[in-house]
Design a protein around this motif. Structure first.
Motif, PDB file in Angstrom:
ATOM      1  N   ILE A   1      43.807  44.064 -14.517  1.00 34.20           N
ATOM      2  CA  ILE A   1      42.036  44.215 -14.520  1.00 34.20           C
ATOM      3  C   ILE A   1      41.520  45.317 -14.545  1.00 34.20           C
ATOM      4  CG2 ILE A   1      39.825  43.854 -14.140  1.00 34.20           C
ATOM      5  CD1 ILE A   1      41.215  40.403 -13.618  1.00 34.20           C
ATOM      6  N   GLY A   2      42.504  45.921 -13.803  1.00 29.14           N
ATOM      7  CA  GLY A   2      41.721  47.117 -13.083  1.00 29.14           C
ATOM      8  C   GLY A   2      41.933  48.294 -14.478  1.00 29.14           C
TER       9      GLY A   2
ATOM     10  N   TYR B   1      42.016  47.848 -17.232  1.00 26.39           N
ATOM     11  CA  TYR B   1      41.179  48.299 -18.351  1.00 26.39           C
ATOM     12  C   TYR B   1      40.016  48.818 -18.041  1.00 26.39           C
ATOM     13  CZ  TYR B   1      38.181  45.932 -21.220  1.00 26.39           C
ATOM     14  OH  TYR B   1      37.004  45.706 -22.120  1.00 26.39           O
ATOM     15  N   TYR B   2      39.611  48.469 -16.469  1.00 24.95           N
ATOM     16  CA  TYR B   2      38.341  48.993 -16.296  1.00 24.95           C
ATOM     17  C   TYR B   2      38.263  50.508 -16.234  1.00 24.95           C
ATOM     18  CZ  TYR B   2      36.100  44.683 -15.550  1.00 24.95           C
ATOM     19  OH  TYR B   2      35.225  43.513 -14.950  1.00 24.95           O
ATOM     20  N   GLN B   3      39.655  51.297 -15.788  1.00 25.38           N
ATOM     21  CA  GLN B   3      39.908  52.294 -16.019  1.00 25.38           C
ATOM     22  C   GLN B   3      40.126  52.974 -17.487  1.00 25.38           C
ATOM     23  OE1 GLN B   3      43.260  54.042 -13.712  1.00 25.38           O
ATOM     24  NE2 GLN B   3      42.811  55.575 -13.907  1.00 25.38           N
TER      25      GLN B   3
ATOM     26  N   GLU C   1      38.383  51.982 -20.172  1.00 26.37           N
ATOM     27  CA  GLU C   1      37.055  52.116 -20.910  1.00 26.37           C
ATOM     28  C   GLU C   1      36.116  52.939 -19.916  1.00 26.37           C
ATOM     29  OE1 GLU C   1      36.345  50.172 -23.368  1.00 26.37           O
ATOM     30  OE2 GLU C   1      38.907  50.008 -23.793  1.00 26.37           O
TER      31      GLU C   1
ATOM     32  N   PHE D   1      34.959  52.580 -16.737  1.00 25.20           N
ATOM     33  CA  PHE D   1      34.354  52.358 -15.644  1.00 25.20           C
ATOM     34  C   PHE D   1      35.273  52.637 -14.538  1.00 25.20           C
ATOM     35  CE2 PHE D   1      32.802  49.362 -19.423  1.00 25.20           C
ATOM     36  CZ  PHE D   1      31.546  49.418 -19.994  1.00 25.20           C
TER      37      PHE D   1
ATOM     38  N   ALA E   1      34.834  50.155 -10.876  1.00 25.94           N
ATOM     39  CA  ALA E   1      34.918  48.036 -11.614  1.00 25.94           C
ATOM     40  C   ALA E   1      36.606  48.216 -11.305  1.00 25.94           C
ATOM     41  CB  ALA E   1      34.753  47.981 -12.766  1.00 25.94           C
ATOM     42  N   GLY E   2      37.025  49.818 -11.729  1.00 24.91           N
ATOM     43  CA  GLY E   2      38.520  49.621 -11.806  1.00 24.91           C
ATOM     44  C   GLY E   2      38.886  50.212  -9.866  1.00 24.91           C
TER      45      GLY E   2
ATOM     46  N   LYS F   1      38.195  48.910  -7.785  1.00 19.49           N
ATOM     47  CA  LYS F   1      37.449  47.574  -7.288  1.00 19.49           C
ATOM     48  C   LYS F   1      39.118  46.691  -6.851  1.00 19.49           C
ATOM     49  CE  LYS F   1      34.250  43.682  -5.893  1.00 19.49           C
ATOM     50  NZ  LYS F   1      32.641  43.240  -6.877  1.00 19.49           N
ATOM     51  N   ARG F   2      38.859  46.543  -8.087  1.00 21.53           N
ATOM     52  CA  ARG F   2      40.262  46.288  -8.411  1.00 21.53           C
ATOM     53  C   ARG F   2      41.005  46.125  -6.918  1.00 21.53           C
ATOM     54  NH1 ARG F   2      39.583  40.804 -10.402  1.00 21.53           N
ATOM     55  NH2 ARG F   2      37.467  41.145 -11.520  1.00 21.53           N
TER      56      ARG F   2
ATOM     57  N   CYS G   1      41.215  57.695 -10.682  1.00 22.58           N
ATOM     58  CA  CYS G   1      39.962  57.662  -9.870  1.00 22.58           C
ATOM     59  C   CYS G   1      39.551  58.813  -9.312  1.00 22.58           C
ATOM     60  CB  CYS G   1      39.554  56.190  -9.704  1.00 22.58           C
ATOM     61  SG  CYS G   1      40.288  54.719 -10.951  1.00 22.58           S
TER      62      CYS G   1
END
Length: 276
Positions: free
Chosen positions: A172-173, A175-177, A179, A181, A184-185, A187-188, A212
């Motif tokens: 999930i991290g 994916y957010y990175q 995209e 975000f 959010a990444g 945080k995961r 990040c």
């Protein structure tokens, strides 16, 4: 399956008064708790699980205060599990655990309940509710009965589950990175550092946070995380990747000011990651 190989062990542990494995030797005409229980055990030994569940349910109705009725709940859960009726098994075992807080079969009941979740652990791309529940039940078993043989078995499953759940957070991290975000990444990735600190995904999670942070212009935080990565995983490929990343972005790698900071992941308070 592992648990199905425990059939002889379980029956020898719980069976009280059978002298033969032949069903004809059981007191099948008797409505006594002993007779009903032994008959059900005979069906379990012959892997006729549906019949055993029927008798054990009737045993509970006719003799609700008998210890054999309580034991029968555990064996009914085992039979339901063996029939791949996982949800029914979990309900039966949960009822036993709730009504019998001091019963000697509690460790086994918790283990069986946890395994009914564990056996349905899904691919990392899917929802992990069964993995989380399996982890919670095995952890409860380990905490309540640390010296139980089933607690020792649970430790191996907990390790597998932690790595699996960490892998989900990593997915999930990323994916957010990807995209854009980044927060959010991050945080995961930090969930891995806080909740799954002894898994194989920790070095990469630190590296991804460094990525990040550099994108966000947080150079000091990037250097501190690199220091942690270098201290705990000096031979990791992710340490080498992080070093190359810092060089590429010309981040000053003067680590002297971090010498007095805690670097050992085993000693770092999980809340510290919220401040990094």
């Amino acid at each position: 399956m592992i648990l199905r190989n425990l059939i002889p062990l379980v029956i020898s542990f719980i069976l009280l008064s059978c002298t033969s494995s032949e069903k004809s030797n059981f007191d099948v005409q008797s409505n006594s708790d002993v007779g009903m229980y032994n008959e059900a055990m005979g069906y379990i030994k012959s892997k006729e699980y549906e019949k055993s569940v029927e008798i054990l349910n009737e045993l509970e109705l006719q003799h609700p205060y008998s210890d054999l009725a309580s034991r029968g709940q555990v064996m009914a859960g085992f039979a339901q599990y063996s029939l791949n009726k996982y949800d029914e098994a979990i309900l039966t075992l949960s009822k036993f655990v709730e009504l019998n807080p001091n019963h000697p079969l509690l460790p086994y009941a918790l283990y069986l309940k946890g395994y009914a979740y564990f056996e349905r652990m899904p691919d990392v791309t899917l929802d992990q509710k069964f993995s989380v529940k399996a982890h919670d039940v095995f952890s409860e078993l380990e905490n309540r009965y640390p010296n139980s043989r089933y607690a020792k078995k649970s430790k191996t499953h907990i390790k597998t589950l932690k790595n699996h759940l960490a892998s989900k957070e990593m997915q999930i991290g990323k994916y957010y990175q990807k995209e854009g975000f980044l927060l959010a990444g991050i945080k995961r990735y930090k969930v891995i550092l806080k909740d799954f600190r002894r898994t194989v995904h920790v070095p990469e999670s630190i590296y991804r946070i460094i990525e990040c942070y550099i994108s966000l212009g947080l150079r000091n935080q990037s250097i501190y995380l690199y220091t942690i990565l270098n201290y705990n995983f000096p031979k990791s490929i992710w340490k080498s990747e992080a070093l190359d990343l810092l060089k590429e972005h010309k981040v000053n790698r003067n680590l002297k000011k971090y010498k007095k900071k805690e670097l050992d992941l085993e000693k770092l308070d999980s809340r510290a990651f919220d401040l990094i």
